[in-house]
Design an enzyme around this catalytic site. Structure first.
Site, short mmCIF file in Angstrom:
data_model
loop_
_atom_site.label_atom_id
_atom_site.label_comp_id
_atom_site.label_asym_id
_atom_site.label_seq_id
_atom_site.Cartn_x
_atom_site.Cartn_y
_atom_site.Cartn_z
N ASP A 8 0.81 -1.23 0.00
CA ASP A 8 0.00 0.00 0.00
C ASP A 8 0.84 1.28 0.00
O ASP A 8 0.29 2.36 -0.10
CB ASP A 8 -0.95 0.01 1.20
CG ASP A 8 -0.23 0.15 2.53
OD1 ASP A 8 1.01 -0.03 2.56
OD2 ASP A 8 -0.89 0.42 3.54
N TYR A 43 10.69 4.86 1.31
CA TYR A 43 11.54 3.92 2.06
C TYR A 43 13.01 4.01 1.64
O TYR A 43 13.88 3.49 2.33
CB TYR A 43 11.04 2.49 1.89
CG TYR A 43 9.89 2.16 2.80
CD1 TYR A 43 10.09 1.57 4.05
CD2 TYR A 43 8.57 2.44 2.43
CE1 TYR A 43 9.04 1.28 4.89
CE2 TYR A 43 7.51 2.16 3.26
CZ TYR A 43 7.75 1.58 4.50
OH TYR A 43 6.70 1.30 5.33
#
Length: 442
Positions: free
Chosen positions: A170, A265
């Site tokens: 997600d 990330y």
């Protein structure tokens, strides 16, 4: 219209109520006849399940509801298994984050040593779910969004290559939802994206509206100044202070390659020193979640059970989880929805390992995903991805072979770890902490 039987594996998750409410809001697109919960922690599931049963009765009383810890009852007669399990729960996540930080290394749920530790726990849990599904409902599809998705996807590729399991994340959805807010569009469906990478490790190369207009110049200008921070964002999933810092840091990730837009990330790989420096070794993201989301959701569920109604409840629909319905609909109705999935490369990224599990756009129909060709990728991204995919492959090999050596190699190869010495020291601490979860290494 055919109605479906859906099993949520990980019924005790704090995300389950939001997903149930999202499923109920999408009954016109994806009608459900049976909704089941499965979890191996009956006490935790019981609180969530009792509240969700009341929600289902109020919103869609025709849906049959069952919460169970019995695999046969759970997995028999299901069309879709929606899996979001956390082996070891938040107690182990806390150790995944704090043990590396004690060694001056990034402590994060899915990246670096913490992600490796979590992956070593998750493999057996997800394989067990696949086994149950194939035994009791062999025609079902598993939509897996259990983390760390990259390691789980590599493990399922190696160990059950013919299984009907799709791995999806997600995070790109959350970032794209913010880009929609920046652009003033209505929905992610108003954008067509090109993206490549590994899970939690990728880049957008092209974003256009449905008329074909290039939206990248406007987005690049915004991200160069603000990252993905959006004032007054409607994102209700990523509201803790640590997320605001993460979204703002995307500005520095973008600076390294202004030709693409980065996944958030990547900060753990580009700026591990910054991350460690700005981490609280005593109160990590796991503590933030336990004090925040975990407490809020369980309190809200207990209130629903006590009042025997969801009226006045603070539970929120997990709006951005509609990607799960999109994926299920694509498989059920052959819609050929374009979605980012984690799939075997097989030449989609031409100059990259064909066995790697990559995250790229796919067209999804009744036979599963058809990956779109992304062509050749630049040397910078290729180098980063080759290093990271090798980490993921070595972790899975270490799990299969019970190999201490290969896990040490995986830790050493991670960009977040400064040396083989540090890798060995923190790995030994993680082995001790994970004794009841990992295979015994030798």
């Amino acid at each position: 219209m055919r109605k479906f039987s859906v099993l949520i594996a990980g019924g005790g998750s704090t995300y389950t109520p939001g997903i149930v409410m999202m499923l109920l809001e999408n009954q016109d697109k994806f009608p459900i006849r049976t909704l089941k919960f499965y979890d191996n922690d009956p006490e935790r599931q019981d609180i969530i399940a009792k509240a969700c049963e009341i929600i289902v009765k109020e919103k869609a009383p025709e849906i049959e509801f069952l919460a169970t810890t019995d695999p046969e009852a759970a997995f028999t007669d299901v069309d879709f298994v929606m899996a979001h399990i956390r082996v070891g729960k938040y107690k182990m996540r806390e150790l995944d984050e704090k043990i590396p930080l004690q060694h001056g290394v990034v402590g994060q749920e899915t990246c670096g040593p913490g992600g490796i530790a979590y992956g070593m726990r998750s493999i057996s849990g997800v394989l067990e779910l696949v086994d149950y599904m194939e035994r009791y409902s062999p025609n079902a599809w598993m939509l897996n969004y259990s983390n760390p998705a990259a390691i789980v996807a590599e493990a399922t590729r190696r160990l059950c290559p013919n299984s009907k399991i799709l791995n999806i994340c997600d995070m790109p959805v959350a970032i794209e939802s913010r880009l929609v807010e920046v652009l003033g569009l209505q929905s992610r469906k108003d954008m067509n994206v090109r993206y490549y990478g590994l899970n939690h490790f990728g880049w957008w190369t092209d974003i256009r509206d449905n008329e074909g207009n290039d939206l990248m110049p406007q987005l690049k200008k915004y991200v160069a100044e603000n990252g993905y921070a959006v004032e007054g964002s409607v994102d209700n999933q990523h509201v803790d202070p640590s997320w605001d810092v993460t979204y703002r840091k995307a500005k520095d990730l973008y600076a390294l390659d202004p030709e693409t837009l980065p996944n958030t990330y990547l900060k753990y790989y580009y700026y591990p020193d910054y991350v460690v420096e700005h981490s609280d070794k005593n109160f990590t993201r796991a503590n933030e979640v336990m004090a925040g989301r975990e407490t809020q959701v369980f309190t809200a569920c207990r209130q629903i059970v006590s009042n025997q109604t969801m009226e006045g409840s603070e539970l929120e629909v997990d709006e951005h989880a509609t990607y799960i319905v999109d994926l299920a609909r694509a498989l059920a109705y052959n819609t050929y929805e374009r979605m980012l999935l984690i799939v075997k490369n097989n030449g989609a990224i031409r100059n990259f390992d064909h066995t790697a599990m990559v995250e790229i756009p796919c067209l999804v129909g009744a036979n599963g995903p058809e990956p779109l060709v992304m062509g050749d990728i630049p040397q910078f991204q290729k180098g980063l991805m080759e290093q990271q995919v090798s980490v993921e492959k070595l972790v899975v090999e270490a799990w299969i072979e019970h190999s201490y050596q290969k896990l040490w190699q995986a830790m050493t190869l991670s960009r977040t770890v400064p040396s083989a010495k540090v890798a060995k020291e923190l790995m030994d601490d993680l082995i001790e902490a994970n004794k009841e979860y990992w295979p015994e290494l030798h």
